[in-house]
Design a protein around this motif. Structure first.
Motif, short mmCIF file in Angstrom:
data_model
loop_
_atom_site.label_atom_id
_atom_site.label_comp_id
_atom_site.label_asym_id
_atom_site.label_seq_id
_atom_site.Cartn_x
_atom_site.Cartn_y
_atom_site.Cartn_z
N ASN A 250 0.83 -1.22 0.00
CA ASN A 250 0.00 0.00 0.00
C ASN A 250 0.86 1.26 0.00
OD1 ASN A 250 -2.12 -1.71 0.05
ND2 ASN A 250 -2.70 -1.34 2.17
N GLU A 251 1.98 1.21 0.72
CA GLU A 251 2.88 2.37 0.71
C GLU A 251 3.35 2.67 -0.72
OE1 GLU A 251 6.33 2.71 3.25
OE2 GLU A 251 5.37 1.49 4.77
N ILE A 252 3.71 1.61 -1.44
CA ILE A 252 4.19 1.79 -2.82
C ILE A 252 3.06 2.35 -3.68
CG2 ILE A 252 5.04 0.59 -4.90
CD1 ILE A 252 6.47 -1.36 -2.97
N ALA A 253 1.87 1.77 -3.54
CA ALA A 253 0.72 2.20 -4.34
C ALA A 253 0.49 3.70 -4.17
CB ALA A 253 -0.52 1.41 -3.93
N GLN A 254 0.38 4.14 -2.95
CA GLN A 254 0.02 5.56 -2.72
C GLN A 254 1.20 6.50 -2.98
OE1 GLN A 254 -1.35 5.07 1.29
NE2 GLN A 254 0.73 4.95 2.08
N SER A 255 2.42 6.07 -2.65
CA SER A 255 3.58 6.95 -2.88
C SER A 255 3.79 7.18 -4.37
CB SER A 255 4.86 6.33 -2.31
OG SER A 255 4.74 6.21 -0.93
N GLU A 256 3.70 6.10 -5.16
CA GLU A 256 3.96 6.25 -6.60
C GLU A 256 2.82 6.98 -7.29
OE1 GLU A 256 5.57 2.59 -8.19
OE2 GLU A 256 7.35 2.84 -6.91
N ALA A 257 1.59 6.74 -6.81
CA ALA A 257 0.44 7.46 -7.39
C ALA A 257 0.59 8.95 -7.08
CB ALA A 257 -0.86 6.92 -6.80
N TYR A 258 1.04 9.25 -5.89
CA TYR A 258 1.21 10.66 -5.45
C TYR A 258 2.36 11.32 -6.21
CZ TYR A 258 2.72 14.40 -2.23
OH TYR A 258 3.10 15.59 -1.68
N LEU A 259 3.50 10.62 -6.29
CA LEU A 259 4.69 11.23 -6.91
C LEU A 259 4.64 11.20 -8.43
CD1 LEU A 259 7.38 9.57 -4.59
CD2 LEU A 259 6.79 12.00 -4.61
N GLY A 260 3.99 10.20 -8.98
CA GLY A 260 3.92 10.06 -10.43
C GLY A 260 5.16 9.40 -11.02
N HIS A 261 5.95 8.75 -10.18
CA HIS A 261 7.12 8.02 -10.68
C HIS A 261 7.53 6.95 -9.66
CE1 HIS A 261 9.66 10.13 -7.78
NE2 HIS A 261 9.22 11.29 -8.24
N PRO A 262 8.40 6.01 -10.06
CA PRO A 262 8.83 5.00 -9.08
C PRO A 262 9.43 5.66 -7.84
CG PRO A 262 9.55 4.39 -11.28
CD PRO A 262 9.01 5.79 -11.38
N TRP A 263 9.27 5.00 -6.72
CA TRP A 263 9.64 5.64 -5.46
C TRP A 263 10.85 4.98 -4.80
CZ3 TRP A 263 7.23 3.66 -0.45
CH2 TRP A 263 7.63 4.44 0.65
N CYS A 264 10.72 3.74 -4.36
CA CYS A 264 11.82 3.09 -3.63
C CYS A 264 12.38 1.91 -4.42
CB CYS A 264 11.34 2.63 -2.26
SG CYS A 264 12.63 1.80 -1.36
N ARG A 265 13.69 1.90 -4.55
CA ARG A 265 14.35 0.88 -5.36
C ARG A 265 14.48 -0.47 -4.69
NH1 ARG A 265 19.79 3.34 -8.04
NH2 ARG A 265 18.66 4.45 -9.66
N HIS A 266 14.80 -0.40 -3.41
CA HIS A 266 15.23 -1.63 -2.77
C HIS A 266 14.42 -1.92 -1.49
CE1 HIS A 266 18.77 -4.40 -3.15
NE2 HIS A 266 18.13 -4.86 -2.10
N TRP A 267 13.86 -3.09 -1.42
CA TRP A 267 13.05 -3.48 -0.26
C TRP A 267 13.72 -4.62 0.49
CZ3 TRP A 267 8.61 -0.96 1.38
CH2 TRP A 267 8.20 0.08 0.55
#
Ligand code: AMP
Ligand code: ZN
Length: 482
Positions: A250-267
């Motif tokens: 969910n963090e990825i979903a909302q962060s990338e939707a908000y930013l409009g680009h990939p967010w975090c590279r490494h999990w």
């Protein structure tokens, strides 16, 4: 270093966006109870990772949230706010228990040699940031209002399940036993960004928002706090494996939707600490804490050693027997270090050779157990004590097992015991000597009283031979030892 990435499902070279600078985010504790040693396994492994990245020469900027609102009994947004549950249990306010358990968490961290991140931010201090993010998501069409709450619409994403191809059972995560499903959701996987309609009228912490008085969802906290401090591009995000879904998804979903680009590279995800009956968890009520280990006589660093003996991507079963074995091995290692003499000059060729071996071990997907093997290998090195001690001190920058401090303490204790023993022995000799002098002086006094001056003089001569000079004063016979 090579590090497994849950996103790509392989161990890959860890490359930050900006060479030599790592932005790192860690999901912090939900402070409604003490952290259990399972939670702390995750924080220990994240600490070793951070320290290893620094050891390699990177600057690391690490951010961690404190979850003091919005984390409900079920990770799928239903049930009671965990903080409220904790407050009710202890008849205190939410803020009181948040303060108490946040302090307790950092005390545990200190005992386990876990470094405090550069930024620690409680969720309750970032409400304007959450609101701004939710507003943007609504504007961009990624969110909707229903039944008073604001939800993220997961159907708007091409690939919601970034970590795994979840099966139907996984989707049930939000609908655990005894917890009602939320009918407002358009899709089963949608999640709450902002609650205004709480089933619990006594929800203690509420804030005004464009959607009415309410409180944030748990997932939005981590996205907003990370973006606030680490910017739009994050290098490394950490947490326990239970966080991968739904929280990190969910963090990825909302962060990338908000930013409009990939967010975090490494999990980076740490597998669980389990007991014989399954995952150790706070909500089950029965769990082990650092204080309990201490009460039972274990140094918390023995637990750190226990964790480092196994790989973070394998679940670890806790047992007292296992911890006892770790304690035996730890104590032996400390004794070996204590026996090293700090002699000679550090041999830089040997130092570099062994340092490279240690880096190859730990730099291979954070293999801390091979890192421990490298600690043992130092003793086998054909070099002097100074080089060995320098290597051990160097490895400790990553492992933080407190080995050198413990060895110093052991040596100090041995020295103190030896000194005490010597003093006691010396004390006995002195006493016997003193008794003899006193006895002779008393005999001489008797002789003088009975006017037997020959005996008195003979005693004076005997004392003189013993190295004792006497002098008669109005206060009695005094003596000095030459
Ligand atoms: P919480 O306080 O419940 O928000 O969890 C804090 C951290 O501990 C999260 O990163 C969790 O994923 C992690 N965690 C929870 N249970 C365990 C466990 N049994 N073993 C390892 N990590 C855990
Ligand atoms: Zn988080």
């Amino acid at each position: 270093m090579k590090l497994y990435n849950t996103l790509t499902k392989k161990a890959e070279e860890f490359i930050p966006h900006e060479a030599g600078k790592v932005s790192m985010y860690t999901c912090g504790p939900t402070v409604y109870h003490f952290a259990h040693i399972g939670n702390l396994r995750s924080y220990i492994m994240e600490d070793v990772l951070e320290k290893y990245l620094r050891y390699e020469g990177n600057e690391v900027f690490r951010v961690m949230n404190i979850t003091d609102v919005g984390h409900l009994s079920s990770d799928g947004d239903t049930g009671e706010d965990k903080m409220l549950k904790g407050a009710k249990r202890e008849h205190k306010t939410v803020m009181e228990i948040a303060k108490f358990y946040t302090d307790a968490f950092f005390e545990d961290c200190k005992k386990l040699n876990i470094k405090v991140p550069e930024v620690v931010e409680p969720a309750t201090s970032c409400i304007p940031e959450f609101i701004e993010m939710v507003e943007t998501l609504l504007k961009k069409g990624y969110a909707y209002e229903a039944g008073g709450n604001v939800y993220f619409d997961t159907s708007k994403l091409e690939n919601y399940y970034v970590f795994n191809n979840h099966n139907a059972e996984d989707l049930e995560v939000g609908v655990r036993e005894g917890v009602e499903a939320d009918d407002n959701k358009k899709n089963k996987t949608d999640f709450v960004l902002w609650f205004t309609k709480s089933k619990f009228d006594d929800q203690e912490l509420k804030w005004d928002s464009p959607w009415g008085i309410g409180y944030p969802g748990w997932h939005i906290e981590c996205s907003a706090i990370s973006i606030k401090h680490n910017g739009e591009y994050l290098d490394l995000h950490c947490g326990g494996i239970d966080n991968a879904f739904p929280h990190h998804t969910n963090e990825i979903a909302q962060s990338e939707a908000y930013l409009g680009h990939p967010w975090c590279r490494h999990w980076f995800h740490v597998l669980h600490l389990n007991t014989n009956s399954g995952k150790m968890s706070k909500s089950k009520g029965e769990f082990l804490t650092v204080s309990l280990l201490e009460e039972k006589g274990y140094d918390p660093l023995v637990y750190r050693f226990f964790c480092l003996q196994s790989h973070y991507r394998k679940s670890l079963v806790f047992s007292w027997e296992g911890l006892d074995n770790a304690k035996i091995a730890y104590d032996k290692l400390v004794a070996k270090i204590a026996a090293l003499k700090n002699e000679g000059e550090v041999d830089s060729a040997v130092f570099e050779e062994y340092k490279a071996k240690f880096m190859a071990a730990v730099g291979s997907d954070l293999n801390t157990s091979n890192g421990i093997t490298e600690i043992y290998n130092v003793f086998k090195a054909k070099t002097n004590g100074a080089t060995k001690l320098a290597l051990l001190a160097d490895y400790e920058k990553v492992m933080s097992l407190g080995l050198l401090e413990a060895a110093e303490k052991l040596n100090a204790k041995a020295e103190a015991e030896a000194a005490e023993k010597a003093a006691a022995e010396e004390g006995v000799v002195k006493d016997e000597f003193t008794l003899k002098i006193e006895e002779l002086i008393a005999k001489r006094l008797d002789a003088k009283k009975s006017r037997d001056f020959a005996t008195a003089d003979a005693i004076r001569a005997e004392l003189s031979e013993m190295g004792v000079d006497i002098i008669d004063t109005p206060q009695g016979t005094k003596y000095t030892v030459r």
